[in-house]
Design a protein around this motif. Sequence first.
Motif, PDB file in Angstrom:
ATOM      1  N   GLN A  32     148.594  11.354   0.673  1.00  0.00           N
ATOM      2  CA  GLN A  32     147.322  10.902   0.899  1.00  0.00           C
ATOM      3  C   GLN A  32     147.305   9.273   0.977  1.00  0.00           C
ATOM      4  O   GLN A  32     146.698   8.706   1.898  1.00  0.00           O
ATOM      5  CB  GLN A  32     146.133  11.505  -0.158  1.00  0.00           C
ATOM      6  N   ALA A  33     147.997   8.660  -0.032  1.00  0.00           N
ATOM      7  CA  ALA A  33     148.262   7.321  -0.223  1.00  0.00           C
ATOM      8  C   ALA A  33     148.771   6.824   1.405  1.00  0.00           C
ATOM      9  O   ALA A  33     148.523   5.756   1.959  1.00  0.00           O
ATOM     10  CB  ALA A  33     148.892   6.800  -1.362  1.00  0.00           C
ATOM     11  N   LEU A  34     149.983   7.433   1.753  1.00  0.00           N
ATOM     12  CA  LEU A  34     150.546   6.943   2.969  1.00  0.00           C
ATOM     13  C   LEU A  34     149.815   7.028   4.182  1.00  0.00           C
ATOM     14  O   LEU A  34     149.729   6.334   5.081  1.00  0.00           O
ATOM     15  CB  LEU A  34     151.983   7.782   3.208  1.00  0.00           C
ATOM     16  N   ALA A  35     149.040   8.309   4.322  1.00  0.00           N
ATOM     17  CA  ALA A  35     148.082   8.319   5.204  1.00  0.00           C
ATOM     18  C   ALA A  35     146.849   7.324   5.199  1.00  0.00           C
ATOM     19  O   ALA A  35     146.662   6.905   6.458  1.00  0.00           O
ATOM     20  CB  ALA A  35     147.424   9.876   5.064  1.00  0.00           C
ATOM     21  N   ALA A  36     146.192   7.218   4.297  1.00  0.00           N
ATOM     22  CA  ALA A  36     145.424   5.910   4.093  1.00  0.00           C
ATOM     23  C   ALA A  36     146.129   4.633   4.713  1.00  0.00           C
ATOM     24  O   ALA A  36     145.372   3.876   5.382  1.00  0.00           O
ATOM     25  CB  ALA A  36     144.893   5.812   2.641  1.00  0.00           C
ATOM     26  N   ALA A  37     147.277   4.425   4.193  1.00  0.00           N
ATOM     27  CA  ALA A  37     147.865   3.077   4.693  1.00  0.00           C
ATOM     28  C   ALA A  37     148.168   3.168   6.350  1.00  0.00           C
ATOM     29  O   ALA A  37     147.914   2.238   6.808  1.00  0.00           O
ATOM     30  CB  ALA A  37     149.216   2.923   4.010  1.00  0.00           C
ATOM     31  N   ASP A  38     148.573   4.328   6.622  1.00  0.00           N
ATOM     32  CA  ASP A  38     148.782   4.494   8.150  1.00  0.00           C
ATOM     33  C   ASP A  38     147.342   4.081   8.768  1.00  0.00           C
ATOM     34  O   ASP A  38     147.369   3.615  10.135  1.00  0.00           O
ATOM     35  CB  ASP A  38     149.178   5.893   8.222  1.00  0.00           C
ATOM     36  N   ILE A  39     146.454   4.678   8.288  1.00  0.00           N
ATOM     37  CA  ILE A  39     144.927   4.377   9.003  1.00  0.00           C
ATOM     38  C   ILE A  39     144.511   2.935   9.030  1.00  0.00           C
ATOM     39  O   ILE A  39     144.107   2.442  10.039  1.00  0.00           O
ATOM     40  CB  ILE A  39     143.953   5.118   8.150  1.00  0.00           C
ATOM     41  N   ALA A  40     145.134   2.333   7.920  1.00  0.00           N
ATOM     42  CA  ALA A  40     144.921   0.875   7.771  1.00  0.00           C
ATOM     43  C   ALA A  40     145.621   0.072   8.955  1.00  0.00           C
ATOM     44  O   ALA A  40     144.993  -0.815   9.436  1.00  0.00           O
ATOM     45  CB  ALA A  40     145.046   0.194   6.360  1.00  0.00           C
TER      46      ALA A  40
END
Length: 282
Positions: free
Chosen positions: A218-226
């Motif tokens: 989930q943290a990697l997905a959030a970074a990808d969104i950023a």
Amino acid sequence: MADSGAGAGPAAGLPAGPLPGSSSGLRSGHGMLTGMLLRVAGPVVSAQTWLAVIHLMAGLVSGVVAFGLVVALGVLGISTLWFFLAGLPVLVAALWLGLQLGRAERARFAVTLGAQIPAPPATLSPGARGRMWRLLMSRKAWRHAAYALLRLPLSLAETIIVTAFWSFAVAMLGLPLFAWVLIRLQWHLDMAPPRPGLLAVAVLVGVILLPVAARVTQALAAADIAVARYLIGPGSQADMTVRIGELEQSRARAVGSAEAERRRIERDLHDGAQQQIGRAHV
């Protein structure tokens, strides 16, 4: 009477709540344990986590496509610029393709992660003439091209991290099954089956790593969104400030042009009326 009244309350020295061994105390402890297990296991079984896994894995495919197309067109365009700028249309095609890839990526983020990334506004370039020059001078187009180049290495790193966490957690949980298969099938391997203590430690490590893997995903997905919001979205606050300044300048030019046109019309009407009055006096 006093004794009977005192006997109605809780016994002296005992807590007023439920006793540790009572049924209500057991239910309360069971509820707390269930809630804790749900909080720990929730991210592992969450649809959001597995959609994030699908998103990160699919990013590797889109990264290969985007990187290959943009690099091929970019190298071809730059290598043919010397020949009377023949590579200029090829570079424009690469930038246009980057814009289309950015549109597809925003749709992918919306489907897999539910993240609505708005398209960046068109960059104003008053000094440029023609669509080709506007595209070459557009910050939006160059950011999309940078995203197309960054998508492959970023997705590759994300895929390696996600695969490593999930694979190690599942391997630790599956170690007892592997030991059982070794014993059951009597494989002739130059190794002894793992000891029971080691199996217990492996299972414990796997149970701990499963929610960690979900959080990391989930943290990697959030970074990808950023990253996507910055490169194929509206951009940073500073970019929005520049955009607002450009809009204010454009509005001032439009207002000035309209005011000049109004004054010209008023002057023409006034001059025309004066000429008609002069003819009437003659």
